[in-house]
Structure formats: structure tokens, C-alpha cells
Design an enzyme around this catalytic site. Sequence first.
Site, short mmCIF file in Angstrom:
data_model
loop_
_atom_site.label_atom_id
_atom_site.label_comp_id
_atom_site.label_asym_id
_atom_site.label_seq_id
_atom_site.Cartn_x
_atom_site.Cartn_y
_atom_site.Cartn_z
CD GLU A 230 -2.72 0.96 2.64
OE1 GLU A 230 -3.32 1.98 3.01
OE2 GLU A 230 -2.74 -0.12 3.26
CG ASP B 221 -5.47 1.80 8.11
OD1 ASP B 221 -5.73 1.13 7.07
OD2 ASP B 221 -4.70 2.78 8.10
CG ASP C 16 -8.06 4.64 4.33
OD1 ASP C 16 -9.28 4.62 4.11
OD2 ASP C 16 -7.42 5.68 4.54
CG ASP D 36 -0.97 0.69 6.26
OD1 ASP D 36 0.06 0.00 6.14
OD2 ASP D 36 -1.01 1.91 5.99
#
Length: 213
Positions: free
Chosen positions: A15, A86, A88, A84
Amino acid sequence: QTTKRRDETTIFLSEGDSAAGVMVPSRDVYTQAIFSLKGKPLNCHGLKRDAIYKNEELYNIMRALGIEESLEGLRYNRVVLATDADVDGMHIRNLLLTFFLRYFEELVLKGHVYILETPLFRVRNKKETRYCYSEKERDAATTAIKGAEVTRFKGLGEISPKEFGQFIGEGIRLVQVNVKSIGEVGRTLEFFMGKNTPERRDFIVDNLLTDVA
């Protein structure tokens, strides 16, 4: 020997440049490749195959893997989603899974797609360091390590290259993406990328680590 080397090959879809910047110096240059995503991939749900050729990112992923004609051209045995931990990151992971399930479902059905697990926390004092993959592990570590300093990794880019090597080396933690049959692919896509209620989105975030079906 060639077959053995191919079995050991991995490409990480990372990412952004910050994650790639950590992974590139840490990787095994003979068996591990890094593909840095430029942003959120296109949501392919419901789109025809020509969408690949209209979208530079998706086209480049397909070409990097060598799967334009068939799975026989696959250059890497393991395709690892390294996003990640999270919201997103979960969304990007969903979009990549949608891309593979939509156009290259065999890649998933034959067990080539994985999710990289990386630590959420580092708990350490001057004598000991522990990496924790959940809040439960973090709590146990802070109890066990006296006077510990706790660091929360918000993204892969926050882990130093020196530290990161162990997470893609021998101790790599991968979760294989699992869809049980071709008949479930459509239902899986609708579930993950259809018009979901907030409750269903929460379920996706909680459960995507272990299974897609």
C-alpha cells in the site's frame, strides 16, 4: 531446482511508497518482489473484463503476475496482500480481492492469494522486545515486561526496514485466502462489495483476516 525456486517466489502488493520503502530493503531479492500500489484500486464489482485495460493500475498488476492469458504464466507462487491494518487498508484489500475474484478466480481457488499479517504493537524495555498482533497480545506483553514502552504501528511504513525483515522472512505470518468453490465466488463478491449495511461492513473488517467465503 527451477520448480523449487518458483514455489518459493512471492510478490507483495503493498500500500503505497512508504510501505514499499520498508519492504524493498528487507526482502529476499532472489524470491520476493514488491509491487507498490499508487492508490485505491478500481472497484471491479459488476464491471466487464475490459475494465482491466482501461485502468493502468489493474493492468500493471495483471502484467506483473503474468496471468493475462492463463494461470500457467503465473510468475509468483504466492500473491500476498500487504496493506495496513486499518479501515483504508481493509478497503484496499477488499478491492484487490474483488479484482482477483472477478477476473482471475482460479488464482484464489488454487490457493495462490494470501494476506500478510504484521504486528500492530511493539512492547519493549531495555532487555526485551515483543511484537503483538492483537490488543490481547499487547496486554499480555505489557503485564510480562516491566516498565515497557508500547508503540502502536499505524501502518507498515512506521516499522523500520531492519525490524520488518523478520516479518517477511522465515517467521512470516500469512493467511491463505479461501473460497470453497467457483459457485461461491459470485456470492462472495456480492457480500463484500455489494451495497452493504454498516453492520455487514463491520463483519467484513472483523472476519476478512481468516476467510473470504
